[in-house]
Design an enzyme around this catalytic site. Structure first.
Site, PDB file in Angstrom:
ATOM      1  N   ASP A   1       0.854  -1.180   0.000  1.00  0.00           N
ATOM      2  CA  ASP A   1       0.000   0.000   0.000  1.00  0.00           C
ATOM      3  C   ASP A   1       0.899   1.242   0.000  1.00  0.00           C
ATOM      4  O   ASP A   1       1.791   1.347  -0.827  1.00  0.00           O
ATOM      5  CB  ASP A   1      -0.971  -0.059   1.187  1.00  0.00           C
TER       6      ASP A   1
ATOM      7  N   HIS B   1      -7.214  -6.473  -0.842  1.00  0.00           N
ATOM      8  CA  HIS B   1      -6.161  -5.471  -0.678  1.00  0.00           C
ATOM      9  C   HIS B   1      -5.118  -5.822   0.378  1.00  0.00           C
ATOM     10  O   HIS B   1      -3.957  -5.434   0.260  1.00  0.00           O
ATOM     11  CB  HIS B   1      -6.794  -4.125  -0.325  1.00  0.00           C
TER      12      HIS B   1
END
Length: 295
Positions: A86, A272
């Site tokens: 991320d 994610h």
């Protein structure tokens, strides 16, 4: 700077994203240490047990790369493999770009390296995703901070287990789903631990990273069109919403920016939170990549 550490051998730095901490890598320490590496995962600037400067400008990409450089030196090492998930991805990619002599290899999870755009970043974001995109919502100091700090456990539960859309017109949590049962990779104890860690600094420091997006665009002008030269690996989740932020052929384009790309791992059905959802496959991919650096 607070760090978690395990193992001996060549240094591997694990850089978390938003809203995470060193804890995002908890499943990776043992396999990487067993494979013969010194694994260090910091709480990055503004997160968890690490200091959170009050000035928004102190969270630029140059500050964040500087923290990685300083950490490598503080650990008594001359180089490291830098792995980021991320927001940790841009920090890892920029460390490899700006200080390649310190980076034996670089790996990004979820967020790929990108070319510096022709216009300021937020201008491009508004053009492509509209005014309700979550990165725009995060720009106003205090607004998202208050929303996410109001109930830390609820924030983590909704964001990590119920992330549904990048559109945050009525607030970031409005873009998430309320979940009654956590996914198999996330426990109530995990939620409690994240909430405990964020009890020190809250969300303001992490949100300040987003408030430097245009500043980062300006500061990185000297590296326009520069290539990321260290050996590289990219890991992506097949169901990661972040994939929708990039052109459909972004994976095919990666070698144009990262000429020594040694692998792309695409994990079908993975969302994610890649290091937490699929730690065994991430560990295998990283260990395979790390082995190529010694040849």
């Amino acid at each position: 700077m607070h760090v978690a550490e395990q193992g001996e051998g060549p240094l591997v730095l694990l850089l978390h994203g938003f809203p995470d901490s060193w804890y995002a890598w908890r499943h990776l320490f043992q396999p990487l240490a067993d494979a013969g590496y010194r694994v260090v995962a910091p709480d990055q600037r503004g997160y968890g047990g690490t200091d959170a400067p009050p000035d928004i400008a102190d969270y630029s990409i140059l500050h964040l790369v500087g923290d990685v450089v300083a950490l490598i030196h503080a650990l008594g090492e001359k180089s490291a493999v830098v792995v980021g998930h991320d927001w940790g991805g841009p920090v890892a990619w920029h460390t490899a770009l700006l200080r390649p002599e310190l980076v034996r290899g670089v790996a990004g999870l979820s967020v790929p390296p990108t070319q510096r755009g022709a216009v300021p970043t937020l201008t491009s974001v508004r053009e492509h995703f509209g005014p309700d995109f979550y990165q725009i919502y995060f720009q106003e100091p205090g607004r998202a901070d208050a929303e996410l700090n109001a109930d830390l456990r609820n924030s983590f539960r909704r964001v990590m287990a119920g992330l549904a859309s990048p559109i945050a017109g009525e607030g970031f949590l409005a873009s998430t789903r309320q979940v009654d049962q956590l996914p198999s990779w996330l426990t109530e104890d995990d939620i409690e631990e994240y909430a405990r860690q964020y009890g020190r600094n809250g969300f303001t420091g992490p949100l300040n990273w987003y408030r430097n997006m245009d500043r980062n665009w300006a500061l990185t002008a000297p590296w326009q069109d520069a290539l990321i030269t260290p050996p590289a690996l990219f890991i992506t989740g097949g169901d990661d919403v972040v994939r929708t932020f990039y052109p459909p052929d972004f994976i095919e384009q990666l070698p144009q920016l990262v000429p020594d790309l040694r692998g792309v791992v695409d994990l079908p059905g993975c969302d994610h939170w890649i290091p937490e959802e699929r730690p065994a496959e991430v560990a295998e991919a990283l260990i395979t990549f790390l082995a190529t650096l010694d040849r």
